[in-house]
Design an enzyme around this catalytic site. Structure first.
Site, PDB file in Angstrom:
ATOM      1  N   HIS A 191       0.854  -1.196   0.000  1.00 53.75           N
ATOM      2  CA  HIS A 191       0.000   0.000   0.000  1.00 53.75           C
ATOM      3  C   HIS A 191       0.882   1.235   0.000  1.00 53.75           C
ATOM      4  O   HIS A 191       1.875   1.298   0.729  1.00 53.75           O
ATOM      5  CB  HIS A 191      -0.901   0.002   1.242  1.00 53.75           C
ATOM      6  CG  HIS A 191      -1.721   1.240   1.385  1.00 53.75           C
ATOM      7  ND1 HIS A 191      -1.437   2.222   2.308  1.00 53.75           N
ATOM      8  CD2 HIS A 191      -2.813   1.664   0.705  1.00 53.75           C
ATOM      9  CE1 HIS A 191      -2.330   3.191   2.212  1.00 53.75           C
ATOM     10  NE2 HIS A 191      -3.178   2.882   1.248  1.00 53.75           N
ATOM     11  N   HIS A 248       1.463  11.056  -1.844  1.00 54.67           N
ATOM     12  CA  HIS A 248       0.212  10.858  -1.125  1.00 54.67           C
ATOM     13  C   HIS A 248      -0.523  12.191  -1.136  1.00 54.67           C
ATOM     14  O   HIS A 248      -0.123  13.130  -0.445  1.00 54.67           O
ATOM     15  CB  HIS A 248       0.497  10.396   0.302  1.00 54.67           C
ATOM     16  CG  HIS A 248      -0.702   9.835   0.997  1.00 54.67           C
ATOM     17  ND1 HIS A 248      -0.778   9.652   2.353  1.00 54.67           N
ATOM     18  CD2 HIS A 248      -1.896   9.407   0.508  1.00 54.67           C
ATOM     19  CE1 HIS A 248      -1.943   9.132   2.679  1.00 54.67           C
ATOM     20  NE2 HIS A 248      -2.649   8.980   1.574  1.00 54.67           N
TER      21      HIS A 248
END
Length: 601
Positions: free
Chosen positions: A116, A162
């Site tokens: 992830h 992110h």
């Protein structure tokens, strides 16, 4: 008035490290030796009766072990026998058993080693994005890499970070080039790149150009836009696959977004609707404190990683010259045709999302919280869905320290892509690494038949009460190697360590348990000689968890090693078990000597 000071001195002596075989091992040796020597005939009988090696297996074991091959003619003394038992040749789980499972079934029939936010070097809020953790993951055998794609400040290039956080970006093309170089170093089976796409149509076209030019012929492009069944890992050997939402699911109004890291520094990021900027400094301070307490041997590796990140040279400007306003706002065909696995996220009704389309397959993504709810209310529907389609589970957004959830809930409901943060350490990661030691460490593990049985009356129900299929008997004899890998004052300044071991099962809820040995005080080579029994209702999903700690009276117990092993691949008999550090790297010398036996019901 005269004041006197009284000082007390306590002197504790270091016990001499013992290389002698424990009494239990000496007893076994006595049963299979004559006159203090175990010759080839006795050795073969031991291999068959204790180790469970039959026929050709005995010959193979002797042939493959250099240690036994050299000593089989003159025989083994008890010390030589003991050293053999501790050797890598006698490992409970061989490091390279080879791929042995059927690899010709559709992708949906396999658990897949999944990461992830694969590009992050640390926490989810303010760490660097880099290709270094991607390379590490691929070297380890990870087969699913996740990249978050965002426009740069000028809206003319693609970067990875992110989104809406303080994470520093890395160029998309740099990540792609590293994936190409390291994709098949550890396994020939396909690498899947999952893209979280926040791009404008013109940048989707640019991303498609990067993908096709970087990967060329190894990029798998499906013949059909919506295949009825996924291809197999065998068919996809040495291929790269792209998985993301089809572009039509991105309205143009949502693709104009840019991330915090490319806008003004006055904008404050949010998570779950709440401002988190005020806690960022505190968070960084806490992470620095944690870093000081982390295992020391990781420091040199992290330093080299930081150097690799900071020395990131500018890449070819070939992908930076397009006009940010070009493109007509329509989804680019060249981008859409590269999507080998069409993805969707849960939106609205779960029952609707889990409906099976007989004419096409897809990938559904659920957060860990959504999985918990789905497992409670739609358990068998999840399993039916995952027999044809792919299910990806990802950590909840509040795991800002890159912590993880336990992966077993996803696996027992058939989820192929149980995505964990690889940046830290902890038991969830240990379980993930343990699962994918199976099947030769190729990154694909065939799901057990109970999860693939599509008979409506026989669908597996993880909540059902089942009878035990077998019992795993475990004996923890002894451990050694800490005296070679650690300084004598590493665990305790004043005396040798006080080790204890924890042994247990991670699996379906009824099988999950953890037991503990007694603590052996002041000894670098503890002898526990402890027996445990674990009843297994679903051994096909069971992992054996082994942890060693040093008991500390005044503080938290010190970590001393761990490993997780697939129960279905355990070699029976008296075996050596190599332990790993917190991050899952095998320690140089630290091993346990254990025995494994199965009783079938």
């Amino acid at each position: 008035m005269t004041t006197y000071r009284v000082c007390f001195f306590f002197r504790r002596h270091y016990r001499a490290a013992s290389g002698e075989a424990p009494e239990a091992i000496q007893e076994v040796f006595g049963q299979y030796s004559e006159g203090g020597v175990m010759r080839e005939q006795e050795l073969r009988r031991f291999m068959k009766e204790v180790q469970g090696e039959s026929g050709a297996g005995v010959n193979d074991a002797i042939k493959e072990s250099k240690y036994l091959k050299e000593l089989q003619k003159k025989g083994l003394s008890v010390d030589e026998f003991y050293r053999y038992l501790f050797s890598d040749d006698n490992a409970a789980h061989p490091s390279s058993p080879g791929v042995y499972q059927d690899m010709t079934a559709p992708l949906s029939h396999y658990f897949i080693y999944t990461g992830h936010n694969s590009y992050l070097t640390g926490n989810q809020l303010c760490s660097d994005s880099s290709d270094v953790p991607i390379i590490k993951a691929l070297r380890r055998g990870v087969r699913v890499i996740e990249l978050d794609l965002w426009p740069n400040k000028r809206n003319n290039n693609v970067k990875v970070l992110h989104g809406r956080t303080l994470t520093h970006p890395v160029k998309f093309i740099k990540c792609l080039r590293s994936i190409k170089e390291y994709a098949f170093k550890s396994s020939p089976y396909p690498v899947i790149i999952t893209l979280e796409d926040h791009l404008t149509p013109n940048l989707q076209a640019k991303a498609a150009k990067m993908l096709t030019e970087t990967f060329g012929k190894i990029l798998y492009t499906p013949m059909l836009e919506s295949p009825e069944v996924f291809p197999s890992p065998e068919e996809l050997k040495m291929r790269i696959m792209i998985s993301t939402k089809p572009p039509k699911e991105y309205p143009e109004s949502k693709t104009k977004m840019t991330s915090l890291a490319t806008t003004t520094s006055h904008k404050v990021p949010t998570i779950c609707g709440r401002l988190f900027y005020p806690i960022t400094k505190f968070f960084i301070k806490e992470k620095e404190h944690e870093g000081q307490k982390a295992d020391e041997e990781a420091s040199s590796e992290e330093a080299s990683d930081h150097e690799a990140i900071t020395n990131d040279h500018e890449l070819n400007e070939h992908y930076q010259e397009e006009d940010p306003e070009e493109g007509n706002g329509k989804p680019p065909i060249e981008y859409k045709r590269l999507i080998a696995i069409a993805a969707k996220k849960l939106q609205g009704d779960l029952t609707e999302a889990l409906k099976i389309d007989p004419h096409k397959v897809t990938r559904l993504s659920l957060s860990e919280q959504a999985l918990e709810k789905a497992a409670s209310s739609h358990g068998t529907e999840l399993i039916r869905f995952t027999q044809r389609n792919l299910l990806r589970i990802f950590p909840k957004g509040t795991r800002i320290t890159s912590s993880n959830y336990k992966p077993l809930l996803g696996w027992m409901h058939g989820a192929q892509m149980v995505a964990l943060n690889m940046q830290g350490y902890g038991q969830p990661l240990w379980l993930l690494h343990g699962m994918f030691k199976a099947n030769g460490g190729c990154g694909y593990v065939k799901k057990p038949d109970i999860l693939l049985n599509d008979n409506p009356d026989q669908l597996f129900d993880p909540k059902a009460t089942l009878l035990p299929m077998k019992t795993l008997k475990v004996t923890v004899y002894t451990g050694d190697g800490w005296r070679f890998d650690y300084h004598k004052s590493h665990f305790d300044t004043c005396s040798p360590p006080d080790f204890y071991a924890r042994v247990g099962i991670a699996g379906v809820p009824v099988d999950t348990t953890m037991e503990k040995t007694q603590t052996i005080k002041d000894c670098w080579t503890p002898v526990w000689d402890a027996d445990f029994e674990f009843k297994l209702t679903v051994p096909e999903l069971a992992l054996l968890c082994i942890e060693v700690f040093e008991h500390d009276v005044s503080d938290q117990d010190d970590f001393a090693g761990q490993t997780c092993l697939p129960v279905w691949e355990l070699r029976t008999g008296i075996r050596s078990v190599s332990l790993c550090d917190r991050k899952g790297r095998t320690l140089k010398s630290v091993k346990l000597l254990m025995r494994f036996d199965f009783i079938f019901h």
